[in-house]
Motif scaffolding. Sequence first.
Motif, PDB file in Angstrom:
ATOM      1  N   CYS A  32      -2.754   9.603  -6.116  1.00  0.00           N
ATOM      2  CA  CYS A  32      -1.373   9.460  -6.090  1.00  0.00           C
ATOM      3  C   CYS A  32      -1.000   8.124  -6.666  1.00  0.00           C
ATOM      4  N   ALA A  33       0.415   7.677  -6.991  1.00  0.00           N
ATOM      5  CA  ALA A  33       0.666   6.478  -7.836  1.00  0.00           C
ATOM      6  C   ALA A  33       0.081   5.464  -7.498  1.00  0.00           C
ATOM      7  N   ASN A  34      -0.093   5.039  -6.078  1.00  0.00           N
ATOM      8  CA  ASN A  34      -0.549   3.834  -5.566  1.00  0.00           C
ATOM      9  C   ASN A  34      -2.159   3.745  -5.813  1.00  0.00           C
ATOM     10  N   CYS A  35      -3.091   4.914  -5.652  1.00  0.00           N
ATOM     11  CA  CYS A  35      -4.273   5.095  -5.898  1.00  0.00           C
ATOM     12  C   CYS A  35      -4.779   4.911  -7.519  1.00  0.00           C
ATOM     13  N   PHE A  65      -8.142   2.610   0.825  1.00  0.00           N
ATOM     14  CA  PHE A  65      -7.139   2.444  -0.447  1.00  0.00           C
ATOM     15  C   PHE A  65      -8.079   1.582  -1.417  1.00  0.00           C
ATOM     16  N   PRO A  66      -8.095   2.200  -2.707  1.00  0.00           N
ATOM     17  CA  PRO A  66      -7.634   3.654  -2.808  1.00  0.00           C
ATOM     18  C   PRO A  66      -8.539   4.603  -2.063  1.00  0.00           C
ATOM     19  N   GLN A  67      -7.815   5.855  -1.913  1.00  0.00           N
ATOM     20  CA  GLN A  67      -8.561   6.906  -1.074  1.00  0.00           C
ATOM     21  C   GLN A  67      -9.356   7.485  -2.404  1.00  0.00           C
ATOM     22  N   ASN A  87      -1.417   3.706   5.164  1.00  0.00           N
ATOM     23  CA  ASN A  87      -1.672   4.718   4.495  1.00  0.00           C
ATOM     24  C   ASN A  87      -1.819   4.526   2.992  1.00  0.00           C
ATOM     25  N   ASN A  88      -2.656   5.216   2.296  1.00  0.00           N
ATOM     26  CA  ASN A  88      -2.600   5.057   0.663  1.00  0.00           C
ATOM     27  C   ASN A  88      -1.705   5.418  -0.037  1.00  0.00           C
ATOM     28  N   THR A  89      -0.598   6.123   0.500  1.00  0.00           N
ATOM     29  CA  THR A  89       0.385   6.605  -0.135  1.00  0.00           C
ATOM     30  C   THR A  89       1.635   5.698   0.250  1.00  0.00           C
ATOM     31  N   ASN A  90       1.480   4.847   0.904  1.00  0.00           N
ATOM     32  CA  ASN A  90       2.594   4.023   1.602  1.00  0.00           C
ATOM     33  C   ASN A  90       2.962   2.837   0.211  1.00  0.00           C
ATOM     34  N   THR A  94       7.951   6.534   5.207  1.00  0.00           N
ATOM     35  CA  THR A  94       8.865   7.581   5.567  1.00  0.00           C
ATOM     36  C   THR A  94       8.309   8.732   6.320  1.00  0.00           C
ATOM     37  N   ASP A  95       9.282   9.392   7.289  1.00  0.00           N
ATOM     38  CA  ASP A  95       8.578  10.244   8.006  1.00  0.00           C
ATOM     39  C   ASP A  95       8.141  11.844   7.296  1.00  0.00           C
ATOM     40  N   ASP A  96       8.776  11.884   6.195  1.00  0.00           N
ATOM     41  CA  ASP A  96       7.974  13.130   5.476  1.00  0.00           C
ATOM     42  C   ASP A  96       7.174  12.737   4.180  1.00  0.00           C
ATOM     43  N   GLU A  97       6.750  11.464   4.286  1.00  0.00           N
ATOM     44  CA  GLU A  97       6.006  10.998   2.980  1.00  0.00           C
ATOM     45  C   GLU A  97       4.763  11.987   2.414  1.00  0.00           C
TER      46      GLU A  97
END
Length: 309
Positions: free
Chosen positions: A21-24, A14-16, A277-280, A226-229
Amino acid sequence: MKIKVLGSSAGGGFPQWNCNCANCDGVRRGTVKAKRRTQSSIAISTNGEDWLLVNASPDLLAQIAANPELQPARHVRDTGIVGVLVMDAQIDHVTGLLMLRERDTPLPLYATAAVWQDLSTGFPIGPMLSHYCGVEHRPIALDDTPLELAALPRVRIDPLPLTSKAPPYSPHRDAPERGDNIGLIITNLDTGKRSFYAPGLGSMEPHVLAAMRTADLLLVDGTTWTDDEMIRLGFSKKTAADMGHLPQSGAGGMIEVLDSIDSEAKRRVRKVLIHINNTNPILIEDGSERRVLTEHGIEVAQDGMTFEL
């Protein structure tokens, strides 16, 4: 006994490197309150000098650079790493083994039979390292026999088989074997304190819950919120469950599981999510998802965290 978090992120870090994505994007631009993280690994020691590496991530050289305890200090060439234990054969947990090829002696490597098969065939790190330092495979039995390492006196490590799938390059990818993925109960025999470590945890089997209920420190799967992230963000067609991870939110999620541990324990249990995960969204320190975790007494691991048991 000390347990140090070398890396707290899931595969890619992180970041990947290729993710916007918004996080990275936010952490690169400095527009979100979040810390950079390397890929997941911990180290265990009883004397602060000799360390067992648990999983060897692709970021291992950066992790050694960030942790003087692992650096050469006693001889012209040496390291504080006395051995490596790998919990599965996934790329983000074994690629770092290649970075240890300059050792003067064969690398002690603890692995189950299923993982060693993968590292000898589908991803042949064992044969590759035979041309350099060599590998001394030390089998991890899954017959209730604990591991006791000379370098970690008075520490007992109990491996637990976890339901999982082998990596895509495994010869038994479509025929899962016992030992493809394990969790660890790590006990200080002097204090009686113990930790349960499972960065990849896809289902709550009875023996897993039983192990978690005995722990003083839980270092468990924090991959997705979430499961569908990954599907919702357009990065994958797989759910968290498909990838072998239990999401934090929702019915039966990790928050609910950890709440149940709290309600049954008669002592303080420290609950820490790792392999994030970087998306979390829990990576955002002032975000609503992080506040939810705080309300439930759950922490988010970051590189460099150290626990003493």
